[in-house]
Design an enzyme around this catalytic site. Sequence first.
Site, PDB file in Angstrom:
ATOM      1  N   ARG A  44      10.940  -2.316  11.304  1.00 11.63           N
ATOM      2  CA  ARG A  44       9.948  -1.685  12.182  1.00 11.63           C
ATOM      3  C   ARG A  44       9.704  -2.561  13.405  1.00 11.63           C
ATOM      4  O   ARG A  44       9.829  -3.773  13.319  1.00 11.63           O
ATOM      5  CB  ARG A  44       8.627  -1.515  11.415  1.00 11.63           C
ATOM      6  CG  ARG A  44       8.437  -0.139  10.843  1.00 11.63           C
ATOM      7  CD  ARG A  44       7.301  -0.019   9.883  1.00 11.63           C
ATOM      8  NE  ARG A  44       6.058  -0.683  10.228  1.00 11.63           N
ATOM      9  CZ  ARG A  44       4.989  -0.704   9.436  1.00 11.63           C
ATOM     10  NH1 ARG A  44       5.023  -0.077   8.273  1.00 11.63           N
ATOM     11  NH2 ARG A  44       3.896  -1.324   9.805  1.00 11.63           N
ATOM     12  N   ARG A  59      -1.547  -8.948  13.019  1.00 11.85           N
ATOM     13  CA  ARG A  59      -1.991  -7.920  12.048  1.00 11.85           C
ATOM     14  C   ARG A  59      -2.827  -8.554  10.939  1.00 11.85           C
ATOM     15  O   ARG A  59      -3.821  -7.979  10.489  1.00 11.85           O
ATOM     16  CB  ARG A  59      -0.770  -7.192  11.462  1.00 11.85           C
ATOM     17  CG  ARG A  59      -0.204  -6.149  12.435  1.00 11.85           C
ATOM     18  CD  ARG A  59       1.251  -5.828  12.163  1.00 11.85           C
ATOM     19  NE  ARG A  59       1.492  -5.169  10.892  1.00 11.85           N
ATOM     20  CZ  ARG A  59       2.710  -5.047  10.354  1.00 11.85           C
ATOM     21  NH1 ARG A  59       3.762  -5.536  10.972  1.00 11.85           N
ATOM     22  NH2 ARG A  59       2.847  -4.413   9.216  1.00 11.85           N
ATOM     23  N   ARG A 115      11.556  -5.895   4.988  1.00 12.84           N
ATOM     24  CA  ARG A 115      11.402  -4.431   4.896  1.00 12.84           C
ATOM     25  C   ARG A 115      12.370  -3.692   5.821  1.00 12.84           C
ATOM     26  O   ARG A 115      12.607  -4.072   6.944  1.00 12.84           O
ATOM     27  CB  ARG A 115       9.977  -4.040   5.277  1.00 12.84           C
ATOM     28  CG  ARG A 115       9.808  -2.510   5.376  1.00 12.84           C
ATOM     29  CD  ARG A 115       8.382  -2.082   5.441  1.00 12.84           C
ATOM     30  NE  ARG A 115       7.598  -2.824   6.396  1.00 12.84           N
ATOM     31  CZ  ARG A 115       6.259  -2.819   6.393  1.00 12.84           C
ATOM     32  NH1 ARG A 115       5.600  -2.130   5.499  1.00 12.84           N
ATOM     33  NH2 ARG A 115       5.597  -3.518   7.294  1.00 12.84           N
ATOM     34  N   LYS A 119       0.837  -1.219   0.000  1.00 13.66           N
ATOM     35  CA  LYS A 119       0.000   0.000   0.000  1.00 13.66           C
ATOM     36  C   LYS A 119       0.862   1.256   0.000  1.00 13.66           C
ATOM     37  O   LYS A 119       0.684   2.158  -0.813  1.00 13.66           O
ATOM     38  CB  LYS A 119      -0.909   0.053   1.253  1.00 13.66           C
ATOM     39  CG  LYS A 119      -1.865  -1.094   1.411  1.00 13.66           C
ATOM     40  CD  LYS A 119      -2.711  -0.940   2.648  1.00 13.66           C
ATOM     41  CE  LYS A 119      -1.946  -1.021   3.955  1.00 13.66           C
ATOM     42  NZ  LYS A 119      -1.362  -2.352   4.243  1.00 13.66           N
ATOM     43  N   ARG A 130      -9.769   1.602   8.248  1.00 11.74           N
ATOM     44  CA  ARG A 130      -9.435   0.224   8.585  1.00 11.74           C
ATOM     45  C   ARG A 130     -10.545  -0.473   9.342  1.00 11.74           C
ATOM     46  O   ARG A 130     -10.420  -1.651   9.667  1.00 11.74           O
ATOM     47  CB  ARG A 130      -8.207   0.261   9.477  1.00 11.74           C
ATOM     48  CG  ARG A 130      -6.968  -0.266   8.775  1.00 11.74           C
ATOM     49  CD  ARG A 130      -5.918  -0.223   9.788  1.00 11.74           C
ATOM     50  NE  ARG A 130      -4.782  -1.005   9.617  1.00 11.74           N
ATOM     51  CZ  ARG A 130      -3.661  -0.583   9.039  1.00 11.74           C
ATOM     52  NH1 ARG A 130      -3.594   0.558   8.430  1.00 11.74           N
ATOM     53  NH2 ARG A 130      -2.613  -1.338   9.078  1.00 11.74           N
TER      54      ARG A 130
HETATM   55  P1  AP5 Z   1       4.844  -1.587   1.931  1.00  9.04           P
HETATM   56  O1  AP5 Z   1       4.550  -0.724   0.752  1.00  9.04           O
HETATM   57  O2  AP5 Z   1       5.566  -1.003   3.081  1.00  9.04           O
HETATM   58  O3  AP5 Z   1       3.507  -2.362   2.398  1.00  9.04           O
HETATM   59  P2  AP5 Z   1       2.230  -1.816   3.177  1.00  9.04           P
HETATM   60  O4  AP5 Z   1       1.044  -2.499   2.591  1.00  9.04           O
HETATM   61  O5  AP5 Z   1       2.229  -0.337   3.242  1.00  9.04           O
HETATM   62  O6  AP5 Z   1       2.544  -2.490   4.576  1.00  9.04           O
HETATM   63  P3  AP5 Z   1       2.433  -2.005   6.079  1.00  9.04           P
HETATM   64  O7  AP5 Z   1       3.046  -3.118   6.900  1.00  9.04           O
HETATM   65  O8  AP5 Z   1       2.993  -0.630   6.279  1.00  9.04           O
HETATM   66  O9  AP5 Z   1       0.917  -2.011   6.284  1.00  9.04           O
HETATM   67  P4  AP5 Z   1       0.198  -2.062   7.600  1.00  9.04           P
HETATM   68  O10 AP5 Z   1      -1.172  -1.839   7.157  1.00  9.04           O
HETATM   69  O11 AP5 Z   1       0.431  -3.300   8.411  1.00  9.04           O
HETATM   70  O12 AP5 Z   1       0.944  -0.946   8.461  1.00  9.04           O
HETATM   71  P5  AP5 Z   1       0.606   0.571   8.757  1.00  9.04           P
HETATM   72  O13 AP5 Z   1       1.872   1.312   8.766  1.00  9.04           O
HETATM   73  O14 AP5 Z   1      -0.506   1.040   7.911  1.00  9.04           O
HETATM   74  O15 AP5 Z   1       5.656  -2.870   1.364  1.00  9.04           O
HETATM   75  C1  AP5 Z   1       6.159  -3.876   2.261  1.00  9.04           C
HETATM   76  C2  AP5 Z   1       7.559  -4.290   1.801  1.00  9.04           C
HETATM   77  O16 AP5 Z   1       7.461  -4.967   0.551  1.00  9.04           O
HETATM   78  C3  AP5 Z   1       8.529  -3.103   1.554  1.00  9.04           C
HETATM   79  O17 AP5 Z   1       9.804  -3.494   1.953  1.00  9.04           O
HETATM   80  C4  AP5 Z   1       8.484  -2.879   0.027  1.00  9.04           C
HETATM   81  O18 AP5 Z   1       9.692  -2.351  -0.465  1.00  9.04           O
HETATM   82  C5  AP5 Z   1       8.216  -4.295  -0.465  1.00  9.04           C
HETATM   83  N1  AP5 Z   1       7.378  -4.343  -1.668  1.00  9.04           N
HETATM   84  C6  AP5 Z   1       6.251  -3.617  -1.908  1.00  9.04           C
HETATM   85  N2  AP5 Z   1       5.734  -3.943  -3.097  1.00  9.04           N
HETATM   86  C7  AP5 Z   1       6.540  -4.912  -3.618  1.00  9.04           C
HETATM   87  C8  AP5 Z   1       6.527  -5.663  -4.836  1.00  9.04           C
HETATM   88  N3  AP5 Z   1       5.572  -5.483  -5.770  1.00  9.04           N
HETATM   89  N4  AP5 Z   1       7.505  -6.557  -5.040  1.00  9.04           N
HETATM   90  C9  AP5 Z   1       8.484  -6.748  -4.094  1.00  9.04           C
HETATM   91  N5  AP5 Z   1       8.561  -6.077  -2.942  1.00  9.04           N
HETATM   92  C10 AP5 Z   1       7.597  -5.164  -2.708  1.00  9.04           C
HETATM   93  O19 AP5 Z   1       0.031   0.464  10.237  1.00  9.04           O
HETATM   94  C11 AP5 Z   1       0.859   0.075  11.324  1.00  9.04           C
HETATM   95  C12 AP5 Z   1       0.028   0.013  12.598  1.00  9.04           C
HETATM   96  O20 AP5 Z   1      -0.513   1.327  12.886  1.00  9.04           O
HETATM   97  C13 AP5 Z   1      -1.212  -0.894  12.536  1.00  9.04           C
HETATM   98  O21 AP5 Z   1      -0.908  -2.244  12.841  1.00  9.04           O
HETATM   99  C14 AP5 Z   1      -2.103  -0.242  13.604  1.00  9.04           C
HETATM  100  O22 AP5 Z   1      -1.703  -0.572  14.903  1.00  9.04           O
HETATM  101  C15 AP5 Z   1      -1.845   1.249  13.387  1.00  9.04           C
HETATM  102  N6  AP5 Z   1      -2.774   1.858  12.412  1.00  9.04           N
HETATM  103  C16 AP5 Z   1      -2.459   2.366  11.190  1.00  9.04           C
HETATM  104  N7  AP5 Z   1      -3.557   2.844  10.568  1.00  9.04           N
HETATM  105  C17 AP5 Z   1      -4.590   2.620  11.421  1.00  9.04           C
HETATM  106  C18 AP5 Z   1      -5.988   2.868  11.342  1.00  9.04           C
HETATM  107  N8  AP5 Z   1      -6.541   3.447  10.260  1.00  9.04           N
HETATM  108  N9  AP5 Z   1      -6.765   2.512  12.396  1.00  9.04           N
HETATM  109  C19 AP5 Z   1      -6.230   1.939  13.499  1.00  9.04           C
HETATM  110  N10 AP5 Z   1      -4.921   1.656  13.647  1.00  9.04           N
HETATM  111  C20 AP5 Z   1      -4.102   1.999  12.599  1.00  9.04           C
END
Ligand code: AP5
Length: 212
Positions: free
Chosen positions: A160, A171, A127, A13, A88
């Site tokens: 992270r 998650r 990552r 994402k 979410r």
């Molecule tokens: P990346 O692009 O970082 O993936 P992502 O989908 O953004 O993954 P996240 O782990 O950040 O999502 P998340 O939803 O768990 O975490 P968030 O920060 O939102 O890609 C991942 C890796 O793969 C990278 O190394 C990238 O380079 C690689 N990659 C990408 N595409 C690729 C491809 N095509 N081929 C090869 N490699 C590739 O949330 C974290 C925490 O915050 C949550 O657990 C929760 O506690 C809280 N939180 C956040 N938002 C909310 C909300 N709205 N409500 C409540 N709690 C929330």
Amino acid sequence: MILVIMGPPGAGKGTQASRLAAELGIPQVSTGELLREARRDGSEVGQRAAINMDAGTLVPDEVVMTLIERRLEQQDCGSGAILDGFPRTVAQAVQLDDMLERSGRQVDRVVSISVTEDEIVERILGRLTCGQCGAVYHRTTKPTAREGHCDLCGGLVSSRSDDNEEAVRIRLQTYSNLTAPVLDYYGGAGRLASVDGSGGLDEVFNRVQGAL
Ligand code: AP5
């Protein structure tokens, strides 16, 4: 234009939202990054959110809604935003629609990226994230030019605190219990497009653009 990028943890994402932001000239708004910023600042909100984040559970809706409302009111979001990792829960999606309606806006399109669980684990465990500016890398698919240092700001990159097997398992469970129902919410309103997130970064980006 308000776009929403959804998908399980590690689906790509943030990676795709960041490319779209550059392409469309509107900001990427990631609730995960807003919360990590609050943690880096040492604010009370950040300290409380850290407990949920490290455990792999969701931060309470009211905390996230306050952060997102403040962010969307900022001037750079005047022409729109790409929402990454938000909403979410169905409650967040409903409140987002209400909030946007008050300013004469709406969610225009939702893109959901899907990836197999094995690929998710591979992506998350490889990552690397910059502790200073939040830029995202991967040990093999997107390494930094200088080992251990961010290409953009020179800050140190590391895993992270929630990128460990135990938190990833929680998650994924949280995603299927609380976030997957948001897809039905948007699907019913005809705003949803699903994209296969497997393959290289460019390949997925082309599919995302096609879906828009
Ligand atoms: P990346 O692009 O970082 O993936 P992502 O989908 O953004 O993954 P996240 O782990 O950040 O999502 P998340 O939803 O768990 O975490 P968030 O920060 O939102 O890609 C991942 C890796 O793969 C990278 O190394 C990238 O380079 C690689 N990659 C990408 N595409 C690729 C491809 N095509 N081929 C090869 N490699 C590739 O949330 C974290 C925490 O915050 C949550 O657990 C929760 O506690 C809280 N939180 C956040 N938002 C909310 C909300 N709205 N409500 C409540 N709690 C929330």
